[in-house]
Write a protein that holds these residues in place. Sequence first.
Motif, PDB file in Angstrom:
ATOM      1  N   PHE A 153       0.813  -1.363  -0.025  1.00 47.66           N
ATOM      2  CA  PHE A 153      -0.054  -0.042  -0.097  1.00 47.66           C
ATOM      3  C   PHE A 153       0.873   1.201   0.104  1.00 47.66           C
ATOM      4  CE2 PHE A 153      -2.267   3.312   2.490  1.00 47.66           C
ATOM      5  CZ  PHE A 153      -3.383   3.591   1.740  1.00 47.66           C
ATOM      6  N   LEU A 154       2.050   1.261   0.645  1.00 45.99           N
ATOM      7  CA  LEU A 154       2.850   2.320   0.871  1.00 45.99           C
ATOM      8  C   LEU A 154       3.517   2.590  -0.647  1.00 45.99           C
ATOM      9  CD1 LEU A 154       4.471   1.925   4.203  1.00 45.99           C
ATOM     10  CD2 LEU A 154       2.534   3.380   3.833  1.00 45.99           C
ATOM     11  N   ALA A 155       3.641   2.003  -1.496  1.00 43.99           N
ATOM     12  CA  ALA A 155       4.198   2.161  -2.693  1.00 43.99           C
ATOM     13  C   ALA A 155       2.993   2.552  -3.698  1.00 43.99           C
ATOM     14  CB  ALA A 155       4.821   1.097  -3.286  1.00 43.99           C
ATOM     15  N   VAL A 156       1.611   1.845  -3.449  1.00 43.45           N
ATOM     16  CA  VAL A 156       0.566   2.140  -4.707  1.00 43.45           C
ATOM     17  C   VAL A 156       0.093   3.431  -4.461  1.00 43.45           C
ATOM     18  CG1 VAL A 156      -2.058   1.206  -5.040  1.00 43.45           C
ATOM     19  CG2 VAL A 156       0.002  -0.399  -4.883  1.00 43.45           C
ATOM     20  N   PHE A 157      -0.548   3.750  -2.814  1.00 39.40           N
ATOM     21  CA  PHE A 157      -1.092   5.057  -2.840  1.00 39.40           C
ATOM     22  C   PHE A 157      -0.338   6.365  -3.025  1.00 39.40           C
ATOM     23  CE2 PHE A 157      -2.415   8.394   0.073  1.00 39.40           C
ATOM     24  CZ  PHE A 157      -3.653   8.617  -0.234  1.00 39.40           C
ATOM     25  N   PRO A 158       1.010   6.381  -2.535  1.00 42.58           N
ATOM     26  CA  PRO A 158       1.519   7.480  -3.133  1.00 42.58           C
ATOM     27  C   PRO A 158       1.803   7.929  -4.486  1.00 42.58           C
ATOM     28  CG  PRO A 158       2.793   6.492  -1.290  1.00 42.58           C
ATOM     29  CD  PRO A 158       1.704   5.643  -1.895  1.00 42.58           C
TER      30      PRO A 158
END
Length: 280
Positions: A153-158
């Motif tokens: 998630f920390l790669a996808v959301f930003p």
Amino acid sequence: MEATVQKHIQKKTARLRMKRVLIQLLSFAREQALSCLFPVVIFASLALTKIVPLPFLPRYDWLLIICLFMQWWMVHSRLETVDELRVITLFHLIGLALEIFKIHMGSWSYPEKGYVKILGVPLYSGFMYASVASYICQAWRRLEVGLVKWPPFLAVFPLAAAIYLNFFTHHFWIDIRWWLSALVLVVFWKSRVTYMVNGTRYSMPVALSFVLIGFFIWIAENIATFFGAWQYPDQAGTWSPVHFGKVSSWLLLVIVSFLIVAVLKQVKGNMPGGKKGGGG
């Protein structure tokens, strides 16, 4: 004699294999067509209201009424779930915000009269973005889409946030869409999307699915502008095909749409009673 029998068996096997491939392609096309029901209604409405003037209200307002009725009918007939309606509403708001900004910057316009407009943007326009989300949600459920080696998630959301913000910031700063596209390839290099057709599961690279959806939306954009859904500055005098470079914009928009739906699906899947990778 034995060679003749062997040749006959090979031909029969080849025919059966071709028949199987044709059945799978037709089944896949059927599910895709059903998933595109909302966009098809929008395009048909654009064509109808362009050819046949409707009474009492401006065309843009009739398009809004048709979209609202279609949305109600899809939920009422259970072609669309309440969860999918929530996702589609989110995309309607995201798209409307983008439309208001782009109109203000002169990227395109809605030159026709309409009573239900916000800062020059007719409310039906948000449904064009929502129809993309509708297609993704419908296809996700109908084809039982799954994600393999999905980034955290920390790669996808930003990444999704940066892509969306670039639609705004490139008017005042450098356009980093190509850098973002390259970053998408890096982040999703090992990711694949799987889908089910008649009990057989297939897969393709996630990046390829982005490109295919973006390309077909660009084709849809040409149809939409031809029927006056909106108008680019170079189409003010007479209609001309949308520049192929717009594919990059739609590609990035598809990526944002897909990432938001994927994150919401994963969040729901992790909830008690949620269905992993599911569609409802």
